[in-house]
Design an enzyme around this catalytic site. Structure first.
Site, PDB file in Angstrom:
ATOM      1  N   GLY A  11       0.837  -1.201   0.000  1.00 18.71           N
ATOM      2  CA  GLY A  11       0.000   0.000   0.000  1.00 18.71           C
ATOM      3  C   GLY A  11       0.872   1.251   0.000  1.00 18.71           C
ATOM      4  NE  ARG A  72      -2.162  -4.357  -0.937  1.00 15.39           N
ATOM      5  CZ  ARG A  72      -1.590  -3.755   0.114  1.00 15.39           C
ATOM      6  NH1 ARG A  72      -0.454  -4.205   0.594  1.00 15.39           N
ATOM      7  NH2 ARG A  72      -2.162  -2.705   0.674  1.00 15.39           N
ATOM      8  CG  ASP A 103       3.452  -6.948   7.532  1.00 15.92           C
ATOM      9  OD1 ASP A 103       2.918  -6.427   6.527  1.00 15.92           O
ATOM     10  OD2 ASP A 103       2.805  -7.506   8.440  1.00 15.92           O
ATOM     11  CB  THR A 125       3.096   0.274   5.994  1.00 15.21           C
ATOM     12  OG1 THR A 125       1.730   0.029   6.368  1.00 15.21           O
ATOM     13  CG2 THR A 125       3.970  -0.066   7.197  1.00 15.21           C
ATOM     14  CG  ASP A 127      -1.265  -0.832   7.904  1.00 19.35           C
ATOM     15  OD1 ASP A 127      -2.125   0.052   7.694  1.00 19.35           O
ATOM     16  OD2 ASP A 127      -1.150  -1.849   7.188  1.00 19.35           O
ATOM     17  CG  ASP A 129       1.789  -3.421  10.042  1.00 23.97           C
ATOM     18  OD1 ASP A 129       2.717  -2.724   9.578  1.00 23.97           O
ATOM     19  OD2 ASP A 129       1.072  -4.138   9.329  1.00 23.97           O
ATOM     20  NE  ARG A 171      -2.164  -5.162   5.549  1.00 30.30           N
ATOM     21  CZ  ARG A 171      -2.630  -5.606   4.391  1.00 30.30           C
ATOM     22  NH1 ARG A 171      -3.248  -6.753   4.325  1.00 30.30           N
ATOM     23  NH2 ARG A 171      -2.465  -4.919   3.287  1.00 30.30           N
TER      24      ARG A 171
HETATM   25  O1  F6P Z   1      -1.245  -1.656   4.498  1.00 35.24           O
HETATM   26  C1  F6P Z   1      -1.851  -0.447   4.216  1.00 35.24           C
HETATM   27  C2  F6P Z   1      -3.333  -0.624   4.019  1.00 35.24           C
HETATM   28  O2  F6P Z   1      -3.891   0.641   3.706  1.00 35.24           O
HETATM   29  C3  F6P Z   1      -4.077  -1.262   5.185  1.00 35.24           C
HETATM   30  O3  F6P Z   1      -4.338  -0.350   6.230  1.00 35.24           O
HETATM   31  C4  F6P Z   1      -5.303  -1.791   4.500  1.00 35.24           C
HETATM   32  O4  F6P Z   1      -5.846  -2.873   5.227  1.00 35.24           O
HETATM   33  C5  F6P Z   1      -4.770  -2.237   3.172  1.00 35.24           C
HETATM   34  O5  F6P Z   1      -3.581  -1.506   2.948  1.00 35.24           O
HETATM   35  C6  F6P Z   1      -5.677  -2.054   2.001  1.00 35.24           C
HETATM   36  O6  F6P Z   1      -5.059  -2.645   0.907  1.00 35.24           O
HETATM   37  P1  F6P Z   1      -5.456  -2.444  -0.616  1.00 35.24           P
HETATM   38  O7  F6P Z   1      -4.840  -1.159  -1.078  1.00 35.24           O
HETATM   39  O8  F6P Z   1      -4.832  -3.600  -1.294  1.00 35.24           O
HETATM   40  O9  F6P Z   1      -6.942  -2.405  -0.669  1.00 35.24           O
END
Ligand code: F6P
Length: 320
Positions: A11, A72, A103, A125, A127, A129, A171
């Protein structure tokens, strides 16, 4: 090393551009070549590379998102994808890479490292985390974005004497909810690291209203195992409150990075280049109590982030 690469993965997070800028300009200062790898590990597999010069990172320091794009990558999880990526690095003469991501991206970086590719990770990130570093790039901006949302929601919530449930990202980590909740004066904070007690929450909200509060705000982290709609339904059953729900979603990933995020991005990216320059690799770079640190990637990936649960009693104490 004389030729290195940089990619952003997972992300996007505000501050990734500041990290790219710092890495590129540090490398060029040392007469190293630096290659931008587009769309994270996808670009590594496809050989989507471009040379970076001083001007290529001009006017990006203050921008959210990532000029290198991000993704991703499912393909990178396979052995085939990883071998293709390594092949491309070798063909292009890239001796080491910087991976800016969360991560999942770090697990990819550790895999490359195990296969002998010189890698440095920097934490990107929203998050927060990642257990090995106090903060991740983008987290501070995301918390401030949530705070702005809370201020705006408060105007309408108080005018209508309602209760608003706000869902924030993170997350499996409750840090965005916890910090934005405490600094935004939330009445209830639900994070994945703590069990949810609906009866207790309902009683607290009712009690506040009985004491003369005219509105209330609940912050729920997305990782908590109950949706905002379900939470509203459960509170509707237990209280007489007029409840609305808001999911802030991707708004939290945008915006100009705060000074703290720019600083973290600048310090960690600069350190990453310095390490590669000295042929040191296989590390995750972060900060602990304000100091820039490096830790073996494998070890960093294994450290789980612990929530700052000591803040919880303070939230109860102050949100009255
Ligand atoms: O890891 C960052 C994040 O924004 C999380 O907070 C969220 O759960 C996820 O990515 C959303 O992912 P995507 O952009 O693949 O919908």
């Amino acid at each position: 090393m004389k030729r290195i690469g940089i990619l952003t993965s997972g992300g996007d997070a505000p501050g990734m551009n500041a990290a790219i800028r710092a890495a590129v300009r540090t490398a060029l200062y040392h007469d190293m070549e630096i290659i931008g790898i587009e769309r994270g590990y996808e670009g590594l597999i496809e050989g989507s590379f471009r040379g970076m010069d001083l001007a290529s990172v001009g006017d990006i320091l203050h921008r959210g998102g990532t000029v290198l794009k991000t993704a991703r990558s499912e393909r990178f999880m396979t052995e085939e994808g990883q071998l293709e990526a390594m092949n491309n690095l070798e063909k292009c003469g890239i001796e080491g890479i910087i991976v800016c991501g969360g991560d999942g991206s770090y697990r990819g970086a550790a895999e490359l490292s195990r296969r002998g590719v010189p890698v440095i990770g920097i934490p990107g990130t929203i998050d927060n985390d990642m257990g090995y570093t106090d903060y991740t790039i983008g987290y501070d901006t995301a918390v401030n974005t949530v705070l702005d949302a809370i201020s705006m929601l408060r105007d309408t919530t108080s005018s209508h004497e309602r209760t608003t449930i706000l869902e924030v990202m993170g997350r499996d980590c409750g840090d965005i909810a916890l910090y934005a909740g405490l600094t935004g004066g939330a009445d209830g904070i639900l994070i994945p690291e703590l069990p949810v007690d609906l009866d207790e929450l309902a009683a607290k909200l009712e009690e506040g209203m009985a004491r003369g509060k005219n509105h209330s705000l609940i912050i729920k982290a997305e990782g908590v195992d109950i949706s905002v709609e379900e939470l509203k339904r459960e509170l509707d059953k237990r209280t007489n409150l007029d409840i609305r729900t808001v999911v802030l979603a991707y708004l939290q990933r945008g915006g100009s990075p705060t000074a703290r995020d720019r600083m973290l991005a600048t310090l960690t990216a600069n350190k990453a280049v310095e390490l590669l320059r000295n042929d040191e690799y296989g590390y995750a770079v972060g900060t602990v109590r304000g100091e820039v640190i490096k830790m073996p990637l494998e070890k960093a990936v294994a450290i789980k982030r612990e929530a700052d649960l000591y803040l919880i009693p303070m939230i109860d104490m102050l949100s009255r």
